[in-house]
Scaffold this active site. Sequence first.
Site, PDB file in Angstrom:
ATOM      1  N   HIS A 174      12.467   9.237  11.078  1.00 26.58           N
ATOM      2  CA  HIS A 174      11.519   8.940  10.049  1.00 26.58           C
ATOM      3  C   HIS A 174      11.321   7.654   9.601  1.00 26.58           C
ATOM      4  CE1 HIS A 174       9.633  11.137   6.757  1.00 26.58           C
ATOM      5  NE2 HIS A 174      10.419  10.254   5.794  1.00 26.58           N
ATOM      6  N   GLY A 187       9.194   9.509  -0.834  1.00 27.50           N
ATOM      7  CA  GLY A 187       9.896  10.359  -1.887  1.00 27.50           C
ATOM      8  C   GLY A 187       9.344  11.641  -2.192  1.00 27.50           C
ATOM      9  N   SER A 201       6.249   8.317   5.046  1.00 21.36           N
ATOM     10  CA  SER A 201       6.637   9.575   4.255  1.00 21.36           C
ATOM     11  C   SER A 201       5.620   9.871   3.307  1.00 21.36           C
ATOM     12  CB  SER A 201       8.177   9.301   3.554  1.00 21.36           C
ATOM     13  OG  SER A 201       8.580  10.685   3.283  1.00 21.36           O
ATOM     14  N   TYR A 202       6.096  10.269   1.924  1.00 20.01           N
ATOM     15  CA  TYR A 202       4.949  10.484   1.040  1.00 20.01           C
ATOM     16  C   TYR A 202       4.245   9.208   0.631  1.00 20.01           C
ATOM     17  CZ  TYR A 202       3.047  13.202  -2.837  1.00 20.01           C
ATOM     18  OH  TYR A 202       2.455  13.790  -3.721  1.00 20.01           O
ATOM     19  N   ASP A 209      11.433  12.471  14.484  1.00 17.52           N
ATOM     20  CA  ASP A 209      11.803  12.697  13.171  1.00 17.52           C
ATOM     21  C   ASP A 209      11.285  14.410  13.098  1.00 17.52           C
ATOM     22  OD1 ASP A 209      11.618  13.193  10.498  1.00 17.52           O
ATOM     23  OD2 ASP A 209       9.514  12.119  10.227  1.00 17.52           O
TER      24      ASP A 209
END
Length: 517
Positions: free
Chosen positions: A468, A127, A223-224, A415
């Site tokens: 992703h 996020g 991701s984060y 991605d």
Amino acid sequence: MGKIPCWVCSLSFLFLSFFVIEILGGQQAKVLGHFYKSKLKGNSGIDKSLFQAKGHGIKTTQKPYPQDGLKEEDRIVSLPGQPQVKFSQYGGFVTLNETAGRALYYYFVEAQHSKDYLPLLLWLNGGPGCSSLAYGAMQELGPFRVHSDGKTLYTNRFSWNHAANVLFLESPVGVGFSYSNTTSDYDKSGDRSTAAENYVFLVNWLERFPEYKNRDFYISGESYAGHYVPQLAHTILYHNNKSNKTIINLKGILVGNAVINDDTDQRGMYDFLASHAIISDHAANLLKQCDFSSNATTQSSECDAGSEEASKDILYISIYNIYAPSCFNSNLTAQPKKGSIVAVDPCSYNYVHAYLNRPEVQKALHANLTKLTHEWEPCSNVITGWSDSPSTIIPLLQESMASGLRVWIFSGDIDGLVSVTSTKYSINKMNLPVKTAWHPWFLNGEVSGYTEVYKGDLTFATVREAGHQVPSYQPARALSLIKHFLDGTPLPDTKRSKAENLVKLFQTLQKILDSVI
């Protein structure tokens, strides 16, 4: 679709129109995109210093709360619309602070076989502020996927609980079902506090599930979570060393399409888009004037012009899978469409949102909404601030390697948000000697990606034709990757793949001979 958190609503520096078209995982990538831009603003208020173990603002050395009987209370008999399974699953809250009324929600699935021996694997989504239940569990590597009716589930035959006992965590507080009765907590979220919360959660969860206390433990995410995972590993190592004993038996970390280093992440994104004929050469040349370093406070007019032009170039595609189809009808269906694990439904996000907001589903999950003041959303709309985010996580990756942990980084190669180009640039900054040169890896006789191994036990692997959310787009290849990571074995190279094919050939011949005899 959930609202974007108010702490990013006013940010418009770059690529705001990247995220007009939303498909699978769109909200997670969207939040990350906005967050990237906030970090580039000189007045973002984000601490760009390196992560430190001290200064969490959360006490990580407190004794665990009593957990007697809570494991059985958390047992999920069956989820609504669920196919029959032979493994156990659990869901519930783990209290972090009784005074503040802070608790994190988890969902846990035991391994489908050998649960008493296979390792414990934690999965974190990014996020920042997005749910591992919404994405990891329900759209990527969990045992079920949601049908188009938003009411029933079907089996994910490539679930990662074929390889491990898998724990999904909604973190930090304010994400998904995780909550705090002290609303000011939602204003204080950040990397340090998230690492501290996750650590306190684990210590208490292991008291609730003591059979995993000495089990090999691995942390994974995407991701984060490129920040979350190494920071949690750092916190675990810090407390293990401080206490001079193994509190949590951490063995390795795995991150995919991960935010690692701001400068190379941003440059790599633009270079990837330019090399894939998505943004124009003119825009790419203008974007070379951008300063993505952590001390940048303003950008040149050329950079602004390049970002505006590039945003128009990619307006109608998905940035987090540049070849993915779009969702044109997000309505639920009266009768479920035939679910497919290998052909991703671009509207599946909407099915998950509907399913997890059903009262009977929340009851089965033991997600007590009387504790919440808001509807469940896949990405938080109550977190109103993010206090710290280092510009690079590379020192923590190096720390994990120096501590003897297994470190793998994987990247879906289509991605465009946290691109394979970005990840390669970030790894190159580490200047690591190559142990095993770049080569393809295989599954079922096909090239599944490419890999390179570095001295210090760092493995980099691409996953071919994955966006992703790698386990969503390439579930079989993702399962193969996690099995090899957990086993500590190299990804299958050309020779090994040929050997496997010969074994299959002999097995086929044997069956023919048996039938003749």
